[in-house]
Enzyme design. Structure first.
Site, short mmCIF file in Angstrom:
data_model
loop_
_atom_site.label_atom_id
_atom_site.label_comp_id
_atom_site.label_asym_id
_atom_site.label_seq_id
_atom_site.Cartn_x
_atom_site.Cartn_y
_atom_site.Cartn_z
N ASP A 251 1.62 6.24 -8.31
CA ASP A 251 0.78 5.22 -7.68
C ASP A 251 -0.37 4.82 -8.60
O ASP A 251 -0.73 5.54 -9.54
CB ASP A 251 0.22 5.76 -6.35
CG ASP A 251 -0.06 4.67 -5.34
OD1 ASP A 251 -0.09 3.48 -5.72
OD2 ASP A 251 -0.25 4.99 -4.15
N ASP B 52 2.58 -1.90 0.50
CA ASP B 52 2.05 -0.92 1.45
C ASP B 52 2.23 -1.39 2.89
O ASP B 52 2.02 -0.62 3.82
CB ASP B 52 0.57 -0.68 1.19
CG ASP B 52 0.33 0.31 0.06
OD1 ASP B 52 1.30 0.96 -0.38
OD2 ASP B 52 -0.82 0.44 -0.39
#
Length: 722
Positions: free
Chosen positions: A474, A544
């Protein structure tokens, strides 16, 4: 199949069965762009001298660079349109003039130094033309690379700028591709958005002047994906000349289109010149990222399927390139930071019961990480929180029949961390200025070798000491306060690009050391959802936002260029954590099945009926995931313009297809929908969920859906050749 590169009558012709790319060396030794499109005969293509205005050659009043199509236009050489290349000498001169010098043809496709790129497995798959143009006065050479493939309607381009002078030069702009299109009516599509709203399709008409899009965020970004569709006015899914340009790069980018006074259009793509200034000492060179250019004479769908197959088989690499992806459960939206070992194992028990294959432990397993305000950089397992070691936890997952995966954010550092307290100079920040935080964190300076070595060392120890079979990488913030203590004042303009080179170095070392691990890229979702990352990681977390309705838009837009095999998509809880929507489990699953499928919720809190439904969903996906991963993809109904969304996959031999239909927004007394399929054999007979139909009927008349509808209604049609 045929493929070749010819040089006759001062014209280069790159071609295969379906496409041609033609370059002319003019009498004045300029490189002129003549044509890119469907296959033609090069001897029939000729340049016009242009309409002379100011800027004609002194020895030819009819020859004007300001009106001629060019391959790699430079600033200051009587072309007043946007340059592809700008440089400055140590004396402050800005007037390079590139002239043809030489060329060579390479069988195969050479790799790019330090950069991701499309590759070949056998040299017979492609040929590469390298044209060297030179500015003899200032001592600069530019090598222009063009690769043509036998099996793909693709031209790959990049450039290499070499300083052959006796002193330093500075690059202020170096684009990967510049294309000049003849006068005409054109449109373009780009994929715009924001965090949790990535890759929305935006269609516009080309108009006079300059237009385009860019990223200045240090990453390819949520806001503008590094991809452009440029096409004849009126083109659509199944019709029209379409050009797709995808930049294989994960940093700042710029896509520019300029229609000038004679209606021609210049299209450029490459590194954003924003705060870019790259110093080249004598003998040094600069390599631009690769631009992958796809031509389609059959509309958007043909372009997309070319990108899909090329990227799936000749950009993604490694053990997992051709493997079916495991169904996973990620604990993030189920627990966030608030988990214990007992809670994780309870979720794992439920996952094992319904056939899930991989458990991914997200943020919160290291340092003192119980919120997002500390511990990034301290990549040491929190044994107290985990109830033991990662190795022990992985073993307990394996005992339940689950692979074990782990989340990292290796480019970041928290001010509240042991790493920052020990090495504050490793963070990007402007001296004597209070840094701007994003998600309570700073960015590590990946231009520094010692920083990269530290990250490789820590990840190697963690991955080497536990049976970890998946990594989610990430990166959760954009770049600000851009300055490196490692770089001199004359090198600060190199930071953005050197950071990306450093990132690619780390990714290459880690993925090479652990070839059996499945890596997934993520950057706050889709903030670095680009083809550069796919070279190292065969899939990307698309967003997301796990809301199924929003994912209809995100996955539709992403499908223009990225194959389903590269798209991470999960079923999450309702109300959705990003939008608050209450979509049915059936709809959430139908949408999430179109990629690397998984769940992201607390399975241990669900009732028996929900788990039983999920068990059937997992079994269905497993029986069809090969088709989703490798089938030709067709968009049937556009969620941006319709109340419905539909898409399908067709096997290469056209014997099977899988069709998804979703009601986005229902209305009373709804109309009947004729869902016309694509890509089938019109002469074959098929069954559609058991009912026989001919291929031509399914494509020309369609499947009739005439029942009353409700928000989230969905149908999956299994199509099989009889």
């Amino acid at each position: 199949m045929i493929m070749g590169i010819e040089f006759q009558n001062n014209k280069f012709h790159l071609f295969n069965n379906e496409i041609s790319y033609i370059i002319e060396v003019s009498e004045q030794s300029d490189l002129l762009h003549l044509y890119f499109g469907a296959r033609v005969d090069a001897e029939d293509i000729h340049s016009s001298v242009g309409i002379c205005t100011f800027g004609c050659q002194a020895d030819d009043s009819d020859y004007s660079l300001s009106a001629l199509p060019q391959e790699y236009p430079s600033a200051g050489a009587a072309d007043f349109r946007s340059p592809a290349y700008e440089m400055e000498t140590d004396k402050g001169l800005h007037t390079p003039e590139l002239k043809y010098k030489s060329h060579e043809v390479i069988i195969g496709k050479p790799p790019l130094n330090g950069l991701p790129a499309v590759y070949v497995e056998d040299d017979s798959e492609a040929q590469t033309l390298v044209i060297t143009a030179a500015d003899e006065v200032h001592g600069v050479e530019v090598k222009l690379y063009y690769t043509v493939f036998e099996q793909f309607n693709v031209i790959c381009r990049h450039s290499e700028i070499v300083n052959v002078s006796g002193s330093c030069i500075y690059l202020n702009n170096a684009q990967s591709v510049s294309l000049d299109f003849p006068a005409g009516e054109y449109e373009y599509i780009h994929l715009e958005g924001a965090w949790a709203r990535e890759k929305h399709v935006d269609r516009n008409a080309i108009h006079k002047g300059t237009q385009g899009f860019e990223s200045r965020r240090g990453a390819s970004g949520h806001v503008e994906n590094p991809f452009l569709m440029f096409f004849d006015k009126g083109a659509h899914e199944d019709f029209g000349n379409v050009y797709g340009i995808s930049l294989v790069y994960s940093g700042n980018h710029r896509f520019l289109m300029e229609q000038e006074m004679y209606e021609t259009v210049r299209v450029q793509a490459g590194i954003n010149p924003f705060q870019f200034r790259f110093k080249l000492n004598r003998g040094e060179s600069f390599v631009t990222p690769e631009a992958v250019m796809v031509y389609s004479d059959g509309g958007f769908a043909k372009m997309s399927n070319t990108f899909h197959k090329l990227y799936r088989t000749r950009l993604c690499r490694g053990t997992w390139r051709d493997k079916e992806r495991p169904v996973l459960i990620n604990n993030w939206e189920g627990t966030y930071f608030d988990f214990t070992k007992e809670k994780l194992l309870a979720i794992a028990d439920a996952a094992s019961e319904i056939g899930i294959e991989l458990f991914v432990l997200d943020d919160g397993w290291f340092g003192k990480r119980n919120s997002d305000n500390c511990s990034l950089g301290d990549w040491y397992e929190n044994k107290e929180k985990l109830g033991g070691t990662l190795s022990k936890l992985a073993a307990e997952m394996n005992q339940r029949g689950l692979k074990f995966g782990l989340w990292f954010e290796p480019e970041m550092v928290s001010p509240d961390s042991d790493l920052y307290r020990e090495h504050p100079d490793w963070a990007i920040s402007v001296p004597n200025v209070k840094p701007h935080l994003g998600r309570h964190q700073l960015i590590l300076d990946y231009t520094r070798a010692e920083v990269r070595d530290y990250i490789v060392e820590r990840m190697t120890e963690i991955l080497g000491n536990a049976n970890i079979e998946y990594v989610k990488w990430d990166m959760n913030r954009n770049m600000s306060d851009v300055y490196s203590l490692h770089l001199g004042a004359d090198r600060q303009g190199e930071f953005y690009h050197r950071y990306i080179l450093g990132l690619y170095d780390v990714l290459g070392r880690i993925t090479t050391a652990f070839p059996e691990i499945l890596f997934e890229g993520c950057s706050g979702g889709g903030g670095r959802n680009d083809s550069g990352m796919l070279y190292y990681m065969p899939q990307n977390w698309a967003s997301d936002d796990t809301d199924a309705t929003e994912r209809l838009y995100i996955q539709y837009g992403g499908s223009m260029v990225y194959p389903a095999s590269t798209v991470g998509a999960h079923v999450s809880a309702v109300p959705n954590h990003q939008t608050g929507r209450m979509n049915s489990l059936s709809m959430r699953t139908a949408v999430a099945m179109n990629g690397a499928f998984g769940y992201e919720l607390d399975l241990s809190s669900l009732d028996k009926c929900e788990l039983e439904e999920m068990k059937k969903q997992v079994a269905f996906y497993k029986s069809n995931r090969h088709l989703v991963m490798t089938g030709e993809y067709y968009r049937l109904l556009n969620p941006f313009t319709s109340r419905h969304s539909a898409w399908m996959y067709v096997s290469e031999d056209k014997s099977r297809a899988l069709v998804y239909y979703v009601v986005k927004t229902a209305r009373p007394s709804n109309e009947a929908v004729h869902l016309k399929l694509k890509g089938l054999d019109e002469n074959a007979r098929y069954t559609v969920n058991g009912e026989p139909k001919s291929g031509r009927t399914l494509m020309n008349y369609g499947i009739v859906i005439d029942s009353p509808e409700h928000d989230g209604d969905n149908i999956i049609f299994e199509v099989k050749r009889v």
